[in-house]
Design a protein around this motif. Sequence first.
Motif, PDB file in Angstrom:
ATOM      1  N   ILE A   1      11.241 -37.849  32.305  1.00  0.00           N
ATOM      2  CA  ILE A   1      12.625 -38.286  32.542  1.00  0.00           C
ATOM      3  C   ILE A   1      13.349 -37.351  33.516  1.00  0.00           C
ATOM      4  CG2 ILE A   1      14.885 -38.659  31.457  1.00  0.00           C
ATOM      5  CD1 ILE A   1      13.310 -39.618  28.956  1.00  0.00           C
ATOM      6  N   PRO A   2      13.325 -36.008  33.316  1.00  0.00           N
ATOM      7  CA  PRO A   2      13.984 -35.116  34.282  1.00  0.00           C
ATOM      8  C   PRO A   2      13.087 -34.758  35.473  1.00  0.00           C
ATOM      9  CG  PRO A   2      13.215 -33.846  32.426  1.00  0.00           C
ATOM     10  CD  PRO A   2      12.859 -35.268  32.116  1.00  0.00           C
ATOM     11  N   ARG A   3      11.956 -35.436  35.605  1.00  0.00           N
ATOM     12  CA  ARG A   3      11.023 -35.247  36.715  1.00  0.00           C
ATOM     13  C   ARG A   3      10.402 -33.850  36.715  1.00  0.00           C
ATOM     14  NH1 ARG A   3      11.927 -35.701  43.206  1.00  0.00           N
ATOM     15  NH2 ARG A   3       9.814 -36.331  43.764  1.00  0.00           N
ATOM     16  N   LEU A   4      10.135 -33.314  35.520  1.00  0.00           N
ATOM     17  CA  LEU A   4       9.349 -32.095  35.436  1.00  0.00           C
ATOM     18  C   LEU A   4       7.910 -32.386  35.838  1.00  0.00           C
ATOM     19  CD1 LEU A   4      10.733 -30.664  32.077  1.00  0.00           C
ATOM     20  CD2 LEU A   4      11.373 -30.018  34.404  1.00  0.00           C
ATOM     21  N   TYR A   5       7.487 -33.609  35.613  1.00  0.00           N
ATOM     22  CA  TYR A   5       6.211 -34.130  36.091  1.00  0.00           C
ATOM     23  C   TYR A   5       6.488 -35.503  36.702  1.00  0.00           C
ATOM     24  CZ  TYR A   5       4.026 -30.474  33.294  1.00  0.00           C
ATOM     25  OH  TYR A   5       3.653 -29.266  32.779  1.00  0.00           O
ATOM     26  N   GLU A   6       5.551 -36.004  37.492  1.00  0.00           N
ATOM     27  CA  GLU A   6       5.733 -37.312  38.117  1.00  0.00           C
ATOM     28  C   GLU A   6       4.704 -38.297  37.600  1.00  0.00           C
ATOM     29  OE1 GLU A   6       5.777 -36.969  42.374  1.00  0.00           O
ATOM     30  OE2 GLU A   6       7.951 -36.795  42.385  1.00  0.00           O
ATOM     31  N   ALA A   7       5.129 -39.529  37.473  1.00  0.00           N
ATOM     32  CA  ALA A   7       4.227 -40.576  37.016  1.00  0.00           C
ATOM     33  C   ALA A   7       3.088 -40.765  38.004  1.00  0.00           C
ATOM     34  CB  ALA A   7       4.998 -41.878  36.840  1.00  0.00           C
ATOM     35  N   SER A   8       1.887 -40.980  37.470  1.00  0.00           N
ATOM     36  CA  SER A   8       0.739 -41.270  38.331  1.00  0.00           C
ATOM     37  C   SER A   8       0.828 -42.689  38.866  1.00  0.00           C
ATOM     38  CB  SER A   8      -0.562 -41.084  37.544  1.00  0.00           C
ATOM     39  OG  SER A   8      -0.647 -39.791  36.997  1.00  0.00           O
ATOM     40  N   GLU A   9       1.331 -43.592  38.028  1.00  0.00           N
ATOM     41  CA  GLU A   9       1.518 -44.989  38.430  1.00  0.00           C
ATOM     42  C   GLU A   9       2.824 -45.479  37.809  1.00  0.00           C
ATOM     43  OE1 GLU A   9      -1.862 -47.390  37.360  1.00  0.00           O
ATOM     44  OE2 GLU A   9      -3.264 -45.742  37.754  1.00  0.00           O
ATOM     45  N   GLY A  10       3.374 -46.545  38.376  1.00  0.00           N
ATOM     46  CA  GLY A  10       4.628 -47.083  37.859  1.00  0.00           C
ATOM     47  C   GLY A  10       5.807 -46.225  38.281  1.00  0.00           C
ATOM     48  N   SER A  11       6.955 -46.452  37.661  1.00  0.00           N
ATOM     49  CA  SER A  11       8.150 -45.695  38.048  1.00  0.00           C
ATOM     50  C   SER A  11       9.013 -45.374  36.834  1.00  0.00           C
ATOM     51  CB  SER A  11       8.974 -46.496  39.068  1.00  0.00           C
ATOM     52  OG  SER A  11       9.485 -47.677  38.482  1.00  0.00           O
ATOM     53  N   VAL A  12       9.651 -44.202  36.939  1.00  0.00           N
ATOM     54  CA  VAL A  12      10.680 -43.790  35.978  1.00  0.00           C
ATOM     55  C   VAL A  12      12.002 -43.870  36.714  1.00  0.00           C
ATOM     56  CG1 VAL A  12      11.522 -41.930  34.511  1.00  0.00           C
ATOM     57  CG2 VAL A  12       9.049 -42.238  34.821  1.00  0.00           C
ATOM     58  N   ARG A  13      12.970 -44.578  36.161  1.00  0.00           N
ATOM     59  CA  ARG A  13      14.243 -44.788  36.861  1.00  0.00           C
ATOM     60  C   ARG A  13      15.415 -44.225  36.065  1.00  0.00           C
ATOM     61  NH1 ARG A  13      11.765 -49.897  37.803  1.00  0.00           N
ATOM     62  NH2 ARG A  13      13.148 -50.977  36.346  1.00  0.00           N
TER      63      ARG A  13
END
Length: 617
Positions: A427-439
Motif C-alpha cells: 500500500i505505501p509502496r515499500l515494495y512493488e507489485a509484480s503484476e496488477g496494480s495497487v491504487r
Amino acid sequence: MRPGGRGVAGGDAAKQKELNAEAPEIPNLGKHITDLFRPYKTQLTVIIGLVIVSAALGIAPPLLTQRVFDDGLFPPDGIPNLPLLAWLVGAMIAAFVLSSAISVVQTHFTARVGNRVMGDLRVRLFGHLQAMELGFFTRTKTGVIQSRLQNDVGGVANVLTNTVSSIIGNIVTVIAAAVAMLLLSWQLTLIALVLMPIIVFAQRRVGQVRARIAGKTQESLSEMTAITQEALSVSGVLLAKTYSRQGAETGRYAAENARQIDLQVRQTMSGQYFFAMVQVFMSAVPAIVYLVSGWIIANAQGEGFDPGITSGTIVAFTTVQSRLLFPLMALMRIALDLQTSRALFARIFEYLNLNPAITDRPDALEPSERPGEAGRITFDDVTFRYSDAEASERATLDHVSFEVAPGEFVAFVGASGSGKTTIGSLIPRLYEASEGSVRYGGVDVRDLQQEALMDRIGVVTQDPYLFHATIAENLRYGKPDATQAELEAAAKLANIHDAISTFANGYDTVVGERGYRLSGGEKQRIAIARVLLKNPRVLVLDEATSALDTVNERAVQRALDGARGGRTTIAIAHRLSTIEGADRIYVVGSGHILESGTHTELITQGGAYAELYAQQQ
C-alpha cells in the motif's frame, strides 16, 4: 511470508551481487573520483597556484647555494665577497620564509577542500542509501552498510585531503629540480636518474599487491562492524545471555579480529622492502656523485679542459638532488596510496552506482485529495513475487483484488506466511507489485510521488522502532513542529498519556536503545501515538496491538475507533479479538483471499475464519 525475506521485486536484484566483495570493478572510477572535486574548482585553482609557487621557491635556495660557494665564499680572487654573500643569504632566508608562509595558507585551503569533499561523499552515500528500496536492507547486513559509510569513506580521507596538493607540489618540485640539475651538470644528472625506470616499474607491482590486500582488509572491517552491530545491540546481548553464548560471540569477534590484524600487518609490510631499496639508492646517489665528480675532474685536468664542475656546483647539485629524490619517493608512496584507495573507492561507488528499485517517474502525480477518493485503496489483480529470477516460485500474493473505501475499517487475517503483511507493505509502496496494480485514490501508486504518498499513509509495525531519545522527540519524528498540547492529545488518543505522566521526567523521559526502558505495551502505544500525530489519511496497523495485554488492548482499540473518523484503517491481525468490529474482514491464505465479510457473517459461514476464531477461543 514477509516481504524482503529472500530478495526484492524488480529493480537491480540481478545486478546486486554479494556487496562485501573485496574490490568490485567500477567503470570510469577515475572520472567518478574526479567529479567529487568539481564543485570546488575555484579553490583547487588557488591551491594549485600556491603549490606551484611554493615548489618553485623551494628550488631557489639550492641554486643560490652555488653562488654562495663560487662567488661569495670562494671567488676567483680568494677573498670572500661579503656584500654579495649577505645578499645571497638574505635571498635564501626570504625564500624559506615565503615558501613556509605559502605552505601554511595552502594547507588551510587543502584541508578545507579535502574535508568538504569527504563530507560530501559521506552525505551523498548516506542519502543514496536512504533512497534504496526496503528490500536492499533486508538482504544486506547493517554492519556492512555502516562499514561502507564509516570505514571505507574514512579510509580515503587522506587521499581526498592531501593527495591533490601533494601530487601537484611534488611534480612541480621534481620538474624544477630536474631542470636545475641539468643546468648545473648534465653528466651528474644522468648518474642520478639512471635507475629511476626500474624503481617505477617495481612500485607499480607493489601497488597492485597492496590494493588487493586493502580490499580484503576493508571486507574484514565490514565483517567486524557487522558482528559488533549484531552482538552488542540490546537484542544481541539479550540473546547471547539467554543462550549463554557470550563466549562464542567473543570467539567469533576474536577470530575476525585476528584476520584483521594479519591483514593490517601484511598491508603495512607490503612494499617495505621496496622502499628500503629505494632509500638505499637515494642515500647512495650523493656519494656516487662525489665519486663521479672526482673522476670527471681528474680526467678533465689530464686532458687539459674545464669540466665546469666546481665545489659550488657539487654542493648545489647534491642539495637539488635531495629536492628531486624525496619528492620522487613521496610520489611513489602517493601512487601506492592511490592504488590502495582505489579498492576503497570501488567499494563506495559500488553502492553509489546501485539504482533504487522503486523511484518516482518523471511525471509523478500528487495523490488525490478529491472527496470520495482520498484514502481509497484498490488492489486490482495483484501478484507479488520476490524477484523475477524466482518467477517459478509460488507467489506471495496471487491475483488478489479488493477495494477499501475512504473511512472504512478493513482487516486482514490469516496464518503466518499467508501474505497479509505483504498487502500492508504494498500500500505505501515499500515494495512493488509484480503484476496488477495497487491504487490510491484511483491512481496507480507507481504514478504517484513516493514522499507525498507516504505523507498520507501511517504505518504501525509489529515491532515498533524507538530512538534512543526522549518520548517527546520520538513522538515528534512524525511531526517535527508539533506542540506539547498536540503531543499530549495524540498520547491520550493512544491511551499512553497517563503512563507517561507517571514517569519522573514525563515526556522528557529517555526511552533507551530501541525503547528497551519501556514495556512492550508502552512502546506499542507510543508508536501508535506517533503515527496519530502525523494524522494520515490511511492507517496501516500491522499487528500493532500484539504486545498489549487484554485491558490495554481494549483501551487502545477504543482509542483507535475514535481516531478513525474520516480515516481509512487497514488492520493486519493475528488476534481476531482486535478486529471484530471491522467493516469488512478478509481471510488470506497461501497468497489468496479465501473469504470476506463482517465478523458475524464469517462466523455464520463456518469457513476458515470461523475455524480460526474457534481455535483462538
